[in-house]
Design a protein around this motif. Structure first.
Motif, short mmCIF file in Angstrom:
data_model
loop_
_atom_site.label_atom_id
_atom_site.label_comp_id
_atom_site.label_asym_id
_atom_site.label_seq_id
_atom_site.Cartn_x
_atom_site.Cartn_y
_atom_site.Cartn_z
N ALA A 194 53.85 40.08 30.97
CA ALA A 194 55.23 39.66 31.18
C ALA A 194 55.49 39.29 32.63
O ALA A 194 56.56 38.79 32.96
CB ALA A 194 56.18 40.76 30.74
N SER A 195 54.54 39.55 33.51
CA SER A 195 54.69 39.24 34.93
C SER A 195 53.42 38.55 35.42
O SER A 195 52.38 38.61 34.77
CB SER A 195 54.96 40.52 35.72
OG SER A 195 53.91 41.45 35.51
N PRO A 196 53.50 37.89 36.56
CA PRO A 196 52.32 37.17 37.06
C PRO A 196 51.10 38.08 37.21
O PRO A 196 51.21 39.26 37.55
CB PRO A 196 52.79 36.65 38.42
CG PRO A 196 54.27 36.52 38.27
CD PRO A 196 54.68 37.67 37.40
N LYS A 197 49.93 37.50 36.96
CA LYS A 197 48.67 38.23 37.09
C LYS A 197 47.88 37.63 38.24
O LYS A 197 48.02 36.44 38.56
CB LYS A 197 47.88 38.14 35.79
CG LYS A 197 48.56 38.82 34.61
CD LYS A 197 47.79 38.64 33.32
CE LYS A 197 46.53 39.47 33.29
NZ LYS A 197 45.90 39.44 31.93
N PRO A 198 47.03 38.41 38.87
CA PRO A 198 46.23 37.86 39.99
C PRO A 198 45.14 36.93 39.47
O PRO A 198 44.84 36.90 38.28
CB PRO A 198 45.64 39.13 40.61
CG PRO A 198 45.58 40.12 39.49
CD PRO A 198 46.78 39.83 38.64
N PHE A 233 36.81 34.18 37.49
CA PHE A 233 36.51 32.78 37.16
C PHE A 233 37.30 31.83 38.06
O PHE A 233 36.78 30.82 38.54
CB PHE A 233 36.84 32.51 35.70
CG PHE A 233 36.03 33.31 34.73
CD1 PHE A 233 34.70 33.00 34.49
CD2 PHE A 233 36.60 34.38 34.05
CE1 PHE A 233 33.94 33.75 33.60
CE2 PHE A 233 35.85 35.13 33.16
CZ PHE A 233 34.52 34.82 32.92
N THR A 234 38.57 32.15 38.29
CA THR A 234 39.40 31.32 39.16
C THR A 234 38.90 31.38 40.60
O THR A 234 38.82 30.35 41.29
CB THR A 234 40.87 31.77 39.07
OG1 THR A 234 41.37 31.41 37.78
CG2 THR A 234 41.73 31.12 40.14
N LYS A 235 38.55 32.57 41.06
CA LYS A 235 38.03 32.70 42.42
C LYS A 235 36.75 31.87 42.58
O LYS A 235 36.54 31.21 43.60
CB LYS A 235 37.75 34.17 42.74
CG LYS A 235 39.00 35.03 42.84
CD LYS A 235 38.61 36.49 43.09
CE LYS A 235 39.83 37.39 43.12
NZ LYS A 235 39.47 38.82 43.30
N ALA A 236 35.90 31.90 41.56
CA ALA A 236 34.65 31.14 41.62
C ALA A 236 34.92 29.64 41.62
O ALA A 236 34.25 28.87 42.34
CB ALA A 236 33.75 31.52 40.45
N ALA A 237 35.90 29.19 40.83
CA ALA A 237 36.24 27.77 40.79
C ALA A 237 36.74 27.30 42.15
O ALA A 237 36.37 26.22 42.63
CB ALA A 237 37.29 27.51 39.72
N ASN A 238 37.57 28.09 42.78
CA ASN A 238 38.09 27.72 44.10
C ASN A 238 36.99 27.78 45.16
O ASN A 238 36.99 26.99 46.11
CB ASN A 238 39.26 28.62 44.47
CG ASN A 238 40.52 28.26 43.69
OD1 ASN A 238 40.64 27.15 43.15
ND2 ASN A 238 41.47 29.18 43.63
N LYS A 239 36.07 28.71 44.99
CA LYS A 239 34.94 28.79 45.92
C LYS A 239 34.08 27.53 45.82
O LYS A 239 33.58 27.02 46.84
CB LYS A 239 34.11 30.04 45.61
CG LYS A 239 32.81 30.16 46.40
CD LYS A 239 33.05 30.32 47.90
CE LYS A 239 31.82 30.79 48.64
NZ LYS A 239 30.64 29.94 48.43
N GLN A 264 46.39 30.82 35.62
CA GLN A 264 45.05 30.66 36.19
C GLN A 264 44.76 29.19 36.47
O GLN A 264 44.16 28.84 37.48
CB GLN A 264 44.01 31.24 35.24
CG GLN A 264 44.13 32.74 35.02
CD GLN A 264 44.03 33.55 36.30
OE1 GLN A 264 43.21 33.26 37.18
NE2 GLN A 264 44.88 34.57 36.43
N LEU A 265 45.20 28.31 35.57
CA LEU A 265 45.03 26.88 35.80
C LEU A 265 45.82 26.44 37.04
O LEU A 265 45.37 25.57 37.79
CB LEU A 265 45.48 26.09 34.57
CG LEU A 265 44.58 26.26 33.33
CD1 LEU A 265 45.28 25.71 32.09
CD2 LEU A 265 43.23 25.59 33.53
#
Length: 676
Positions: free
Chosen positions: A41-45, A49-55, A517-518
């Motif tokens: 119900a609230s934002p998640k960190p 997978f997202t950290k790896a994509a940005n890396k 995440q997207l």
């Protein structure tokens, strides 16, 4: 004159983004039906997978190239006092500090590093000297405020969207340069963020007296007040997503720093002073306050009315919004007609042919300038080639049988263009620009008969849910996709559940998690905003407040009456109009035109020839008639003396009474109730 939503008709959305919509307070999360506790119900960190994509983005792009950082700070003189913009009453209208990103800070896990980088570059705000006699005030608004020093006064180019920002820009300039009158204003093109602040730099009286020229490309006035007229309600609603209007401002996880073009704007009505001098053809020259300018017409590129120009004495070239520091939109995600990217390429080639061997500085109404002829040529050539590649590759694939969604996936930059910072997708993207090329030439239909008359999503969704074993089974499958980092598939699966059962809490929350995440991964600021606003609405529901949608009197008074007729016709409710026939003649005393407006067969038509036996004849100015038709209170306008009426005066109210203003807060991530 304050007008209701029917008058906005895109007047606020006519800029490349909708800068005038302040962040919106959201409704409290409601108790919703549904099974399961999947999703948040609230934002998640960000996930691993997202950290790896940005890396991977950090590893792919040349972040060690700091040329843009040097250029964006070159010639800095000063910023506005306190790093805030204030209104006439001294109240803070925009806190610029919330939009600034430290130049040496690494990207957080919650933002694509490339998007973080452009946000850092857009944080350099204040007055800058570009070259002798040419100054810019940047990042007090969506667009830059450019000043050229003429022989007797100042030539202002694109006075931003806001009078507050324009006044602050001019005050900042005068604090460091001699105070001189504004002798000319140049509008590069017809989008709102390039003329809305004009009333802060000159007055209609000075223009009428010949003390200030207003120079614009031919077609400017009509396009400035008419773009997005007919789909204005839908467009402004969609702008809430693209511009991230409901999001907080800042560097936080679910916040926005704008759309990649510049900072946001203050919430003030735009102003407009019509042009006194039009540029009508490529090669035209004009001496403005002792300085010669040469012009190139670029209609139908980034805006319907747009132009480039060059000042030989300064060796300074302005390409309007056609070669800035982001890949631009062939199709803007707020919704608009698809742009002709082939024309765009043609104009950039013409620019190189006319001035590519001469220009020593390139400046634009967004982002920072460039210096040196070789760098300028390379920049324009790369920009042209990126556009040409997307255009040609999209059509190459279309001619091989690939369809719109496939082309959006298959068209990707070659290595030669991929590492070019100025054409990275912060505002436009390769994906949606490629789809726009297909749509421009071939439309939406693939020729597959299965797609000729598909069930609408709200009808198809329950069947998909049943076929896939029910909502909980789909949510479980989406959770598996989410857990493996397949966020696109998770979001797509869950769309069926959210459409079929909009109160299914687990589906809503999990789709919000996937969107989030997207959004963390998105390089485009526009995509990030759209993902985050979608997630917010899934978790919190639609806003319970009414946004301030008052349109500018300056824009409304210049709306051509024919377009007002068309806008009113779109609003006709066919059920209310059943069995009604109404004919009204209009005599426009400031244009010497006459019209007949006829309601018949549940549609509204107009003619340039008055009807022989009208129910009513109305005489008055264009602006007064537009107000009577679109202002929502025709009786008040009729009674205030601005219009003369002969005949059955109730006919106007009856005509307006068969129209219906659509609800602004229609659902997007869910769907409106289906009407057969």
């Amino acid at each position: 004159m304050t007008l209701n939503r029917r008058d906005t008709i895109g007047l606020l959305a006519s800029a490349s983004i909708a800068p005038m919509v302040a962040p919106i307070a959201q409704a409290q999360t409601s108790t919703q039906a549904g099974t399961g506790t999947v999703g948040s119900a609230s934002p998640k960190p960000p996930t691993e997978f997202t950290k790896a994509a940005n890396k991977r983005m950090l590893d792919m792009l040349p972040f060690n190239d700091r040329t843009d950082f040097e250029d964006a700070q070159r010639g800095f003189i000063a910023n506005v006092p306190g790093n805030v913009l204030k209104d006439a009453q001294g109240k803070v209208a925009l806190d610029l500090a919330k939009l600034q990103v430290p130049a040496d800070a690494p990207a957080p896990d919650t933002m694509n590093p490339s998007l973080w980088r452009i946000s850092q570059l857009n944080s350099f705000a204040g007055l800058f000297k570009v070259v002798d006699r040419l100054y810019q005030v940047r990042n007090l608004d969506i667009a830059n405020f450019t000043i050229v020093e003429g022989e007797t006064g100042l030539i202002v180019i694109d006075p931003t969207i806001s009078t507050i920002a324009a006044k602050a820009a001019l005050d900042l300039y005068f604090a460091h340069r001699p105070r001189k009158p504004v002798t000319a204003v140049i509008y590069t093109h017809s989008h709102l963020d390039h003329f809305g602040g004009v009333a802060a730099v000159t007055t209609a009286e000075d223009v009428a007296a010949g003390r200030t020229k207003i120079i614009a490309p031919t077609g400017f006035l009509e396009e400035a007040v008419s773009e997005n007229v007919y789909a204005g309600n839908a467009m402004l609603r969609r702008v809430m997503y693209m511009a991230g209007a409901p999001l907080g401002r800042g560097t936080g996880a679910a916040q926005t720093l704008g759309t990649g073009l510049g900072t946001e704007s203050t919430d003030t009505p735009p102003t407009l002073i019509p042009p006194t001098d039009l540029i009508t053809e490529t090669g035209q020259k004009m001496t403005i306050d002792g300085l010669e300018f040469e012009f190139l017409m670029a209609p139908g590129s980034e805006a319907p009315a747009e132009m480039h120009f060059y000042a030989p004495a300064l060796k300074a070239l302005c390409t309007a919004e056609n070669a800035c520091h982001t890949l631009h939109n062939f199709y803007t995600l707020r919704g608009a007609k698809t742009r002709d990217s082939a024309k765009w390429v043609k104009y950039l080639n013409q620019t190189l042919e006319m001035w590519g061997g001469q220009a020593e500085v390139l400046y634009a109404p967004h982002h920072w300038p460039m210096w040196g002829n070789a760098a300028i040529r390379q920049h324009i050539e790369n920009y042209r080639d990126a556009f040409k590649f997307i255009h040609d590759r999209s059509l190459h694939l279309a001619n091989a049988g690939y369809t719109l969604p496939e082309i959006g996936e298959l068209v990707q930059y070659p290595p030669e263009l991929e590492r070019n910072w100025a054409t990275r997708g912060y505002y436009g993207t390769v994906s949606h620009d490629a789809r726009a090329v297909y749509n421009f030439y071939l439309g939406y239909f693939s020729e597959n008969p299965a797609e000729l008359a598909p069930l609408p999503p709200v009808q198809a969704a329950p069947r998909y849910v049943e076929l896939m074993g029910g909502a909980d089974a789909i949510v479980a499958a989406a959770q598996k996709a989410y857990d493996t980092g397949d966020y696109r598939w998770a979001a797509q699966l869950l769309q069926h559940v959210v459409y079929a059962q909009p109160d299914h809490q687990a589906a809503r929350y999990l789709q919000a998690d996937a969107f989030e995440q997207l959004g963390y991964q998105a390089e485009a600021a526009t995509w990030r905003n759209i993902y985050f606003v979608g997630a917010q609405e899934l978790r919190q529901g639609l806003p319970k407040v009414t946004p301030d949608l008052a349109a500018s009197p300056d824009l409304v008074r210049h709306l051509p009456l024919e377009m007002a007729f068309d806008s009113l016709a779109i609003q006709v409710d066919s059920e209310k109009a059943a069995g009604k026939t109404i004919t009204i003649n209009f005599e426009v005393d400031d244009t010497d035109k006459a019209y007949a407006l006829v309601l018949r067969n549940r549609v509204l038509n107009y003619s340039g020839k008055p009807a022989a036996s009208p129910d009513l004849t109305i005489t008055g100015s264009n602006a007064a008639i537009v107000a009577a038709l679109l202002g929502g209170k025709p009786e008040e306008v009729m009674a205030n003396g601005t219009l003369k009426a002969e005949g059955r005066t109730a006919a106007l109210g009856e005509l307006v009474g068969v129209t219906a203003v659509p609800e602004f807060w229609f659902p997007i991530v869910t769907r409106p109730a289906w009407k057969a």
